[in-house]
Design a protein around this motif. Structure first.
Motif, PDB file in Angstrom:
ATOM      1  N   VAL A  51       0.725  -1.254   0.111  1.00 18.19           N
ATOM      2  CA  VAL A  51       0.107  -0.071  -0.130  1.00 18.19           C
ATOM      3  C   VAL A  51       0.975   1.273  -0.085  1.00 18.19           C
ATOM      4  CG1 VAL A  51      -1.724   1.068   1.255  1.00 18.19           C
ATOM      5  CG2 VAL A  51      -1.916  -1.110   1.142  1.00 18.19           C
ATOM      6  N   ARG A  52       1.786   1.270   0.895  1.00 20.49           N
ATOM      7  CA  ARG A  52       2.824   2.544   0.914  1.00 20.49           C
ATOM      8  C   ARG A  52       3.601   2.481  -0.445  1.00 20.49           C
ATOM      9  NH1 ARG A  52       6.463   1.521   5.825  1.00 20.49           N
ATOM     10  NH2 ARG A  52       6.952   3.644   5.514  1.00 20.49           N
ATOM     11  N   HIS A  53       4.171   1.304  -0.851  1.00 23.76           N
ATOM     12  CA  HIS A  53       4.754   1.619  -2.051  1.00 23.76           C
ATOM     13  C   HIS A  53       4.079   2.189  -3.258  1.00 23.76           C
ATOM     14  CE1 HIS A  53       6.969   0.110  -5.674  1.00 23.76           C
ATOM     15  NE2 HIS A  53       5.764  -0.340  -6.032  1.00 23.76           N
ATOM     16  N   ALA A  54       2.680   1.788  -3.495  1.00 27.70           N
ATOM     17  CA  ALA A  54       1.733   2.277  -4.529  1.00 27.70           C
ATOM     18  C   ALA A  54       1.545   3.949  -4.129  1.00 27.70           C
ATOM     19  CB  ALA A  54       0.426   1.685  -4.346  1.00 27.70           C
ATOM     20  N   LEU A  55       1.226   4.298  -2.832  1.00 27.11           N
ATOM     21  CA  LEU A  55       0.985   5.650  -2.560  1.00 27.11           C
ATOM     22  C   LEU A  55       2.107   6.782  -2.624  1.00 27.11           C
ATOM     23  CD1 LEU A  55      -1.553   5.151   0.425  1.00 27.11           C
ATOM     24  CD2 LEU A  55      -2.074   5.528  -1.853  1.00 27.11           C
TER      25      LEU A  55
END
Length: 407
Positions: free
Chosen positions: A255-259
């Motif tokens: 999730v953090r990677h995408a954001l």
């Protein structure tokens, strides 16, 4: 270890109390200082005085059916706040049991409140289960397409579920369950083309252990700016299931990677299966919350690189722009890239391309309705930036300034 996970999954469809009781204890004690009563905003959320950084739109967290913001976001919300995001969460639709279209009114109103309070031009969404579907439907049906940067779904019910409980649960008050059954009239509307509009980045994070939104492969979306990550493809021993994915460190890292990157998640990123660090694309420095993102290192002499050769771009009567691009790199490689045309922070158009090394290609990019309106309001030529993110060999952002003229 699979039995408790299956109990969590059935609880997500069957009973809110059981789901709440099972989900919260699954979190490591260090992640939660104290477990509050249900319906209380998770730590790090709903500070309406928060002022977002330009490169980090506010995040709206959307829980799933039978759950709430308290049980869903105790782990993720503090992580995103530490990453420098303004984070917001809500409870909606009587624990997500109201018809999805009715809940869309609540989510749209909450999102506009976030936009007004923060002054941000756009928001991003993270939705679990129904929350992923609801975010996508709200953006499309409530006029938020041009105010949304990205939607990340954790085990989202985008195409419904074949789970046999979905239909029967509608008879005991869960109308959203009927909406999420495969073949429902609502899903036919929600997935009318394009199901993943190109103006928005879409990332789907799924687990093969999901017994609620089935089959798990159905959670992925089709579109030029949509990517899908199956946890076990990179970490075969990951035991996350439908509800426990909310507290799985590898899933939260995705999730953090995408954001934190430009574009949706890169499924080819390096993954630490301990969950200690988020996935990272080769050659890209991970942004720190306390400072501006670190620029990517200069490519090696033989690294793959995409260049935009056009200095003057013309908008045709058919609302398309021609871009001449070139791919350089070692023999046999290709530039597989997402090219975006921007004016300031607004995306005017997006196209995914593939160019062989040593070759030039004229790419036709269709300008969005919002983009056409922006160009009509400009006097003469408009300064734009073309951002091309290579996804093969050297996945870095190349920015090219050009002049756009109307034919």
């Amino acid at each position: 270890m699979r039995t408790p996970g299956r109990a969590l999954a059935v609880a997500a469809l069957g009973a809110a109390a059981l789901a709440s009781a099972l989900v919260v204890p699954a979190v490591a004690p260090a992640q939660i200082q104290a477990v509050p009563v249900l319906g209380v905003a998770p730590p790090g959320t709903n500070d309406f005085g928060c002022r977002p950084r330009e490169d980090r739109p506010p995040i709206v967290l959307v829980h799933g059916t039978f759950l709430d913001m308290t049980t869903s976001w105790q782990a993720l919300a503090p992580l995103l706040r530490r990453d420098g995001f303004c984070v917001f969460a809500l409870d909606y639709g009587r624990r997500g049991t109201d018809p999805v279209d009715r809940s869309a009114d609540e989510l749209a109103a909450f999102t506009r409140r976030v936009l007004d309070a923060t002054g941000a031009p756009k928001v991003s969404f993270v939705g679990h289960s129904q929350g992923g579907l609801l975010a996508r439907w709200t953006v499309r049906s409530r006029g938020l397409l041009d105010r949304t940067e990205e939607i990340v779904g954790l085990a989202p019910s985008h195409h419904g579920t074949t789970q046999v409980l979905a239909g029967p649960l509608s008879r005991v008050g869960c109308l959203a369950c009927a909406d999420q059954a495969v073949g429902s009239p609502f899903l036919a509307r929600a997935n009318a083309a394009p199901e993943a509009p190109a103006e928005i980045d879409h990332t789907v994070i799924s687990t093969r252990n999901d017994v609620v939104v089935t089959p798990p492969s159905s959670q992925a979306l089709d579109g030029p700016t949509a990517t899908a990550v199956m946890l076990q493809d990179r970490c075969p021993g990951d035991l996350a299931e439908h509800v426990s994915i909310l507290y799985d460190p590898v899933a939260l890292g995705w999730v953090r990677h995408a954001l934190l990157r430009d574009g949706p998640a890169d499924p080819a990123a390096f993954v630490d299966c301990t969950g200690a660090t988020p996935p990272r694309s080769p050659g890209v420095a991970f942004p720190d919350a306390s400072e501006d993102p670190v620029p990517s290192p200069a490519p090696e002499p033989r690294a793959v690189r995409l260049s935009v050769l056009s200095d003057v771009l013309r908008l045709s009567r058919a609302s398309t722009v021609g871009l001449l691009v070139r791919c350089d790199g070692p023999e046999g490689a290709r530039c597989v890239s997402l090219v975006r045309l921007r004016r300031g922070s607004r995306v005017l158009g997006t196209v995914r391309i593939s160019v062989p090394v040593g070759g030039d290609r004229l790419v036709r990019l269709r300008v969005t309705k919002e983009g056409r309106a922006l160009l009509r309001s400009a006097d003469g030529a408009v300064r734009v930036t073309v951002r091309a993110t290579t996804a093969d060999g050297d996945p870095r952002v190349a920015t090219h300034a050009a002049t756009l003229q109307r034919s």
